[in-house]
Design a protein around this motif. Sequence first.
Motif, PDB file in Angstrom:
ATOM      1  N   ASN A   1       7.876  -1.647  10.518  1.00 23.11           N
ATOM      2  CA  ASN A   1       6.955  -1.099   9.522  1.00 23.11           C
ATOM      3  C   ASN A   1       7.100  -1.907   8.227  1.00 23.11           C
ATOM      4  N   THR A   2       6.432  -1.478   7.183  1.00 20.31           N
ATOM      5  CA  THR A   2       6.402  -2.243   5.931  1.00 20.31           C
ATOM      6  C   THR A   2       7.747  -2.218   5.189  1.00 20.31           C
TER       7      THR A   2
ATOM      8  N   ASN B   1       6.087   7.458  13.629  1.00 12.88           N
ATOM      9  CA  ASN B   1       6.268   6.830  12.320  1.00 12.88           C
ATOM     10  C   ASN B   1       7.502   7.458  11.686  1.00 12.88           C
TER      11      ASN B   1
ATOM     12  N   CYS C   1       7.686   5.100   7.319  1.00 13.67           N
ATOM     13  CA  CYS C   1       6.867   4.993   6.103  1.00 13.67           C
ATOM     14  C   CYS C   1       7.837   4.946   4.927  1.00 13.67           C
ATOM     15  N   PRO C   2       7.736   3.931   4.052  1.00 14.76           N
ATOM     16  CA  PRO C   2       8.811   3.734   3.068  1.00 14.76           C
ATOM     17  C   PRO C   2       8.767   4.612   1.824  1.00 14.76           C
ATOM     18  N   HIS C   3       7.778   5.502   1.700  1.00 16.90           N
ATOM     19  CA  HIS C   3       7.689   6.176   0.396  1.00 16.90           C
ATOM     20  C   HIS C   3       7.201   7.616   0.401  1.00 16.90           C
TER      21      HIS C   3
ATOM     22  N   ASN D   1       0.819  -1.207   0.000  1.00 14.48           N
ATOM     23  CA  ASN D   1       0.000   0.000   0.000  1.00 14.48           C
ATOM     24  C   ASN D   1       0.850   1.252   0.000  1.00 14.48           C
ATOM     25  N   ALA D   2       0.324   2.250  -0.689  1.00 11.23           N
ATOM     26  CA  ALA D   2       0.932   3.585  -0.698  1.00 11.23           C
ATOM     27  C   ALA D   2      -0.227   4.566  -0.695  1.00 11.23           C
ATOM     28  N   MET D   3      -0.643   4.944   0.503  1.00 12.67           N
ATOM     29  CA  MET D   3      -1.773   5.862   0.656  1.00 12.67           C
ATOM     30  C   MET D   3      -1.311   7.312   0.620  1.00 12.67           C
ATOM     31  N   GLY D   4      -0.059   7.526   1.034  1.00 17.40           N
ATOM     32  CA  GLY D   4       0.460   8.896   1.080  1.00 17.40           C
ATOM     33  C   GLY D   4       0.128   9.610   2.382  1.00 17.40           C
ATOM     34  N   LEU D   5       0.003   8.847   3.462  1.00 20.94           N
ATOM     35  CA  LEU D   5      -0.278   9.392   4.797  1.00 20.94           C
ATOM     36  C   LEU D   5      -1.503  10.323   4.833  1.00 20.94           C
TER      37      LEU D   5
END
Length: 310
Positions: free
Chosen positions: A197-198, A132, A135-137, A76-80
């Motif tokens: 985390n992921t 956090n 978050c990887p992205h 997933n990549a929601m963008g916080l």
Amino acid sequence: MVAWRLKINRLHVDLAGLRLANPTVLASGILGLSAESLSNIVMGGAGAVVTKSIGLKPRRGYENPTVVQTSCGLINAMGLPNSGIREFAKEIREAKSFGVPVIVSVFGFSAEEYGAVAKKAVDAGADAMELNVSCPHVEQTGSEIGQNPATLAEVVRKVKAAVEKPVFVKLSPNVTSIAEIAEVAANAGADAITAVNTIKAMAIDPETALPILSNKTGGLSGPAIKPVAVRCVYEIYERVKLPIIGCGGITNWRDAVEFLLAGARATQIGTAIAIEGPNVFKAITRGISSYLRRKGFGSVEEIVGLSHRS
Ligand code: DHB
């Protein structure tokens, strides 16, 4: 005699001063954007909840698609996306009435921002923070902070100076030595480490010949990452004397016990909720309880880090 009243339930755990009725905790991410979604998780048996990551200002997040299913987990990549701490404070106040510790996941684009969000979360009633830094992205936050020892230490110190509640630091597995990073967080004053985390990942659609996620890359969660996460917890336990909360692909009680044996005092569950529903917390707690009974252990505490004996 009041001895019977002092009898400690074998499932209770102490997490940096937080009392949990059982060692299962909602992981930040999938749910936790509203008090209502948190209430379902508490009804499902969670011993504590971690909210979705909250920042200083509202954020829309990325365009769809934001989630892709793979054979062994989700990317997933929601963008916080979040409503910002000022709006979210209402949800924290409401969640406080559910009877379990409320841990607010915090992100920011500077140490000052992390501190400011944490302060507002505590003012609204948060029992603890989970930073956090993994978050990887999303650029300039998340793992860009957690992968840099100097920045990480600054963030932890700022948050510790801003609040008087326990500060958990959620680490990224996307580093050369997670134990070294955990030590940096510990020396800066962290009260507990959440691992992990992921893992940064991606999926490509052969038909369109393009990445599936709008952001191209995202974070992999679910069963695929469990062995990586167990190894991370094991390595951190050898290096750092802080409570560890294990996270990554826990679906059943055997997974949870594996994390406890590696050195975690509690476990977080996220992706499994999508498959098993909120009652997964009760199922895992029941499984841990019968394991302890069957093996003759009096408490969760007795098996924390047990796999390290030589
Ligand atoms: C997002 C944040 C995370 O911390 C993570 O591990 C995966 C995704 C997000 O909001 O995009």
